[in-house]
Write an enzyme that holds these catalytic residues in place. Structure first.
Site, PDB file in Angstrom:
ATOM      1  N   ARG A  61       0.824  -1.205   0.000  1.00  0.00           N
ATOM      2  CA  ARG A  61       0.000   0.000   0.000  1.00  0.00           C
ATOM      3  C   ARG A  61       0.861   1.259   0.000  1.00  0.00           C
ATOM      4  O   ARG A  61       0.549   2.242  -0.661  1.00  0.00           O
ATOM      5  CB  ARG A  61      -0.940  -0.026   1.201  1.00  0.00           C
ATOM      6  CG  ARG A  61      -1.975  -1.098   1.031  1.00  0.00           C
ATOM      7  CD  ARG A  61      -3.041  -1.131   2.092  1.00  0.00           C
ATOM      8  NE  ARG A  61      -4.098  -2.032   1.609  1.00  0.00           N
ATOM      9  CZ  ARG A  61      -5.155  -2.401   2.305  1.00  0.00           C
ATOM     10  NH1 ARG A  61      -5.334  -1.952   3.532  1.00  0.00           N
ATOM     11  NH2 ARG A  61      -6.057  -3.207   1.792  1.00  0.00           N
ATOM     12  N   TYR A  85      -6.457   0.276  -7.197  1.00  0.00           N
ATOM     13  CA  TYR A  85      -5.941  -1.059  -6.827  1.00  0.00           C
ATOM     14  C   TYR A  85      -5.272  -1.082  -5.455  1.00  0.00           C
ATOM     15  O   TYR A  85      -5.117  -0.058  -4.811  1.00  0.00           O
ATOM     16  CB  TYR A  85      -5.076  -1.668  -7.923  1.00  0.00           C
ATOM     17  CG  TYR A  85      -3.818  -0.942  -8.399  1.00  0.00           C
ATOM     18  CD1 TYR A  85      -3.157   0.012  -7.657  1.00  0.00           C
ATOM     19  CD2 TYR A  85      -3.272  -1.277  -9.641  1.00  0.00           C
ATOM     20  CE1 TYR A  85      -1.998   0.616  -8.115  1.00  0.00           C
ATOM     21  CE2 TYR A  85      -2.110  -0.688 -10.117  1.00  0.00           C
ATOM     22  CZ  TYR A  85      -1.489   0.257  -9.343  1.00  0.00           C
ATOM     23  OH  TYR A  85      -0.347   0.833  -9.818  1.00  0.00           O
ATOM     24  N   GLU A  86      -4.944  -2.293  -5.032  1.00  0.00           N
ATOM     25  CA  GLU A  86      -4.353  -2.520  -3.698  1.00  0.00           C
ATOM     26  C   GLU A  86      -5.309  -2.052  -2.592  1.00  0.00           C
ATOM     27  O   GLU A  86      -4.891  -1.533  -1.565  1.00  0.00           O
ATOM     28  CB  GLU A  86      -2.997  -1.816  -3.596  1.00  0.00           C
ATOM     29  CG  GLU A  86      -2.050  -2.392  -2.567  1.00  0.00           C
ATOM     30  CD  GLU A  86      -1.830  -3.884  -2.707  1.00  0.00           C
ATOM     31  OE1 GLU A  86      -1.638  -4.370  -3.838  1.00  0.00           O
ATOM     32  OE2 GLU A  86      -1.890  -4.571  -1.679  1.00  0.00           O
ATOM     33  N   GLY A  87      -6.605  -2.272  -2.807  1.00  0.00           N
ATOM     34  CA  GLY A  87      -7.629  -1.792  -1.868  1.00  0.00           C
ATOM     35  C   GLY A  87      -8.029  -0.387  -2.263  1.00  0.00           C
ATOM     36  O   GLY A  87      -7.225   0.542  -2.150  1.00  0.00           O
ATOM     37  N   GLN A 136      -9.534   2.009   2.074  1.00  0.00           N
ATOM     38  CA  GLN A 136      -8.484   2.564   2.957  1.00  0.00           C
ATOM     39  C   GLN A 136      -9.111   3.462   4.030  1.00  0.00           C
ATOM     40  O   GLN A 136      -8.730   3.415   5.204  1.00  0.00           O
ATOM     41  CB  GLN A 136      -7.461   3.385   2.157  1.00  0.00           C
ATOM     42  CG  GLN A 136      -6.802   2.662   0.999  1.00  0.00           C
ATOM     43  CD  GLN A 136      -6.075   1.407   1.423  1.00  0.00           C
ATOM     44  OE1 GLN A 136      -5.449   1.372   2.478  1.00  0.00           O
ATOM     45  NE2 GLN A 136      -6.180   0.367   0.615  1.00  0.00           N
TER      46      GLN A 136
END
Lengths: 596, 258
Positions: free
Chosen positions: A300, A441-443, A448
């Site tokens: 992240r 992406y990546e959450g 978040q």
């Protein structure tokens, strides 16, 4: 084609005088990370990024990676050679521990190197970035045999790695995935299923690709509790390390995307040809999600770094355009004057917003990276835990705040170019298109914000968040003289953010989850802007002390940036408080059917 | 084969040079960078050393500062460095520079001396030839290709119209043109190792050089005035009505490019 020059003075200053590298230097393993080393490493990495990688960005954007129809993917011209040199120069390994063959640099310094590569060409940078995740996964959870087989060539990036999670019905909800793994007689597994959105899932840069695949084993519990983690190499590796048979993993197609065109986003099919692709279980069955979470912080943070890096690239291009482009006269200028547009206040406002936010992001991200380093290596357990908590709070902020700013600031970069910015040939639009994915992406950034509000506020009974606010207020109180106005704005923003955090904490206790979720995104923005102001204030304080080795003009700039940010960004933090605390009711006031 | 490479630390070309208003000498900050044109000679030396199991020593003259530029050269793979750094040397002309470098090179007992063709901050372009003369070595200048065959050097010398092929016994001096080879980028390991490599910093006295024969006073020359370069004049515009390429051909012929 715009040029890129790594901002090495600001990187060094931020590490040494803003983020707190000196604490890390007290540890024996990082005692060698002195000013000379930073200069030497940054100089050469910056030159490499400028001369070898940055020229690829436009080719990568216009030509992109191409799916050949036979399952292979061809990268754009020049990528293979540049990647080869990148590996030979040893840059990918610089940030890994020496124990696994890395260069032993702290993550804080490696983040700066990563920033250079991303800024040079974000599409290119994703290949090694995914490999870093694979290395973390295997070094933390792999067996000794798996480490011996794969780790060496992944650390050097001679082989690349991927993270194979998403399926059509399993995006943000990873627990919904259905890819199957069944045990074979020889202790290995056979995987079948189709995965999508696999970054650098197939390409011609390396001779082997090591996929880390999430799948379900027979009888696994539903949801995230039933997910296991497998190594699926593109080519099986013989006991002597040579490459063996081609595994049954096929790239069916690659996506046509808004940006990062050189980064092939693949649909991967496992087990199309027969009984399944050969896989090797990592650790224990059904522990896959837990393993994934251990490497989430770095991943992240890396995505937040994309927001920072691409903004820097966009800023450099916009600033040089604003210095050259002449349009209109300035207030009080002579009739017929054609002034460089940088002299017009609104253009200057945009350039200052870009520059101040970039410095703010660099501060927060480096502090985040150093917190990860310190949480692993500090002697004292209590301090180690404190840094771990700080990293836990900062990571969702770094990811979402910086990637949102990336979109915002690269958009300003286009705006400064006027009509030319909208024309692709200028190259200003690429940075905006490339950066846009980082918020997804990546959450997603929404996830978040949810993570920050729901999990980080209650961390340690609210103590971790409280300690962070105390640190900011403490630094604000230490500002004197000309810096006092900066301190006042920072204190007001911090108090507003702390008040929202307190209320959210209370709401969580009362079970008002939807009210917290409704205000989570503006709260994350408040936190990001406040902490950015904190880092800029620390920079201004350090600059006032005139540290050796820095040009006085550079130090004066750092003070001016902090003052600008205090005048133009920090006051907006207070304005977000109402939105945070409005609750969910109004958000749901219009019937769902009325959206149809 | 032991090879000496002459290198120079210069102020970062990205920032404008400052001249001392009294002496007219370039003011040198503590942080100086490696002259980019030196990278070609270093690359040639590293390749020859690798082929002959040899070593490479860097030889330089000028204020050592924090040795940033020298470390950059060591990071490429050179084994050690000698930097003659002595306040007495300030203001030395090309010939004095050649004498000092020659004195440092003699101590190293090398088989080959490699230099660039000229420095980016001084542009005298005569130091390599002077070193060769002082050391009594054959000077093979403006090399675009250097090979070591059967104990001899085979060099392609760039000329105005093409290149000459010359051979020479060793020891010899070669000056290498920019672009002769593609200089390698230092590896991360190379950068880390550069910090540990030996850098000898002798003074004039250590090299047995008479203090009266160096510096501004010992150079037999003086800078009488410094003027800014004339501003660039406006170019010529040629309107293309289908025949402008002929003008371009004419210009290229005048420039002796074709």
């Amino acid at each position: 084609m715009s040029e890129y020059r790594a901002p090495i003075t600001d990187m060094r200053f931020t590490l040494e005088h803003v983020a707190g590298l000196e604490t890390l230097r007290t540890l024996p393993r990082f005692a060698h990370v002195d000013g000379d080393l930073l200069t030497g490493v940054f100089d050469e990495a910056g030159r490499f990024a400028s001369e070898v990688i940055a020229p690829l960005a436009q080719v990568g954007d216009t030509i992109g990676s191409v799916h050949n129809g036979d399952g292979t993917v061809a990268t754009p011209p020049g990528y293979k050679e540049a990647y080869q040199r990148f590996v030979e120069a040893g840059w990918p390994a610089a940030g890994f521990p020496e124990e696994i063959g890395g260069g032993g640099l702290p993550w804080g310094v490696a983040s700066a190197l990563q920033e250079m590569i991303i800024a040079a060409d974000m599409g290119f940078s994703l290949c090694p970035m995914l490999t870093y995740g694979t290395v973390d996964m295997l070094s933390l959870h792999g067996s000794e045999e798996q480490k011996a087989t794969y780790l060496g060539k992944l650390v050097t990036s001679e082989w690349s790695g991927t993270m194979v999670l998403t399926e059509a019905q399993a995006g943000s909800d990873v627990g919904a995935l259905t890819t199957k793994a069944v045990p074979a007689d020889d202790g290995t597994w056979r995987l079948t299923g189709t995965k999508i959105f696999i970054t650098w899932g197939e390409h011609d840069l390396t001779e082997n690709i090591i996929h880390i695949v999430l799948a379900r084993t027979p009888g696994a519990p539903p949801g995230t509790k039933g997910i296991s983690c497998f190594i699926v190499p593109k080519y099986l590796v013989n006991p002597d390390g040579s490459l063996g048979a081609r595994n049954d993993v096929t790239c069916l197609s690659i996506e046509h995307k808004l940006g990062i065109h050189s980064s092939p986003t693949c649909v991967l099919s496992f087990g199309d040809a027969g009984e399944g692709a050969v896989g090797y279980l990592i650790g224990e069955e059904n522990e896959g999600m837990r393993y994934m979470f251990t490497m989430m912080n770095e991943a992240r943070l890396s995505v937040g770094n994309e927001g920072l890096a691409v903004s820097e690239r966009a800023f450099q291009q916009a600033a040089s355009y604003a210095l050259e482009r002449k349009q209109g006269r300035t207030v009080g200028g002579e009739r017929g004057e054609q002034a460089p547009i940088i002299r017009h206040p609104d253009v200057r406002r945009m350039l200052m917003l870009m520059r101040a936010n970039i410095a703010a992001m660099r501060g927060v991200l480096y502090r985040n990276a150093l917190a990860i380093d310190l949480s692993r290596h500090l002697e004292d357990e209590e301090r180690r835990t404190q840094e771990e908590d700080l990293a836990a709070i900062l990571t969702p902020i770094s990811k979402a705040w910086a990637s949102d700013l990336g979109t915002e600031l690269t958009s300003l970069g286009i705006q400064i170019h006027g009509g030319s910015g909208y024309v692709e040939e200028t190259g200003a639009a690429q940075w905006w298109r490339d950066s846009r994915i980082a918020a997804i992406y990546e959450g997603t950034n929404g996830i978040q914000a949810q993570d920050l509000a729901m999990r980080r506020i209650p961390l340690g009974g609210g103590v971790a968040m409280h300690r962070l606010f105390e640190m900011v207020l403490g630094d604000a109180a230490s500002l004197e003289g000309d810096l006092k106005p900066i301190a006042d704005r920072l204190t007001e923003a911090t108090e507003a953010s702390a008040a929202v955090a307190m209320t959210f904490g209370q709401w969580l206790l009362e079970g008002r989850y939807n009210d917290v979720l409704a205000g989570a995104t503006p709260f994350l923005k408040m936190m990001g802007d406040t902490l950015g102001g904190w880092m800029l204030a620390r920079g201004a304080r350090a600059a006032t002390a005139e540290p050796a080795g820095y040009d006085p003009a550079f130090l004066a700039d750092r003070i001016a940036l902090a003052a600008f940010y205090a005048e133009h960004v920090l006051p907006t933090v207070i304005g977000l408080k109402g939105s945070c605390l409005a609750g969910a009711e109004g958000m749901f006031a219009i019937e769902e059917s009325r959206f149809g | 084969m032991k090879i000496a490479v002459c290198v120079k630390q210069i102020p970062d070309p990205a920032t404008p040079y400052q001249l001392d208003p009294e002496t007219h000498l370039v003011m040198r900050p503590a942080e100086q960078v490696l002259d980019d044109t030196d990278r070609y000679g270093i690359e040639v030396a590293l390749q020859l050393a690798a082929a002959t199991d040899g070593t490479v020593v860097l030889v330089s003259m000028g204020p050592a500062g924090n040795l940033q530029g020298i470390r950059q050269a060591l990071a490429m793979g050179a084994d050690q460095a000698v930097v003659v750094s002595d306040p007495l040397l300030q203001g030395s002309g090309a010939l004095v520079t050649a004498r000092v470098l020659a004195a440092a090179i003699v101590r190293e007992a090398v088989d080959l001396v490699i230099a660039g063709t000229e420095s980016t901050d001084g542009y005298t372009g005569i130091v390599p030839q002077q070193i060769a003369e002082i050391l009594g070595l054959p000077a093979l200048t403006f090399a675009r290709k250097v090979e070591h065959i059967d104990g001899k050097l085979r060099v392609e010398r760039q000329t105005a119209s093409g290149y000459d092929v010359v051979t020479s016994p060793l020891p010899a001096l070669v000056s290498v043109t920019s672009g002769a080879v593609e200089p390698r980028y230092p590896t991360f390991k190379g950068i880390m190792q550069a910090k540990q490599k030996p850098v000898d910093q002798p003074t004039c006295a250590d090299l047995g050089i008479d203090p009266g024969s160096v510096g501004l006073g010992g150079s037999g020359q003086s800078i009488t005035a410094v003027r800014p370069a004339p501003a660039r004049t406006a170019g010529t515009k040629i309107h293309d009505e289908g025949e402008a390429y002929l003008e371009i051909v004419k210009l290229l012929e005048q420039a002796k490019v074709i």
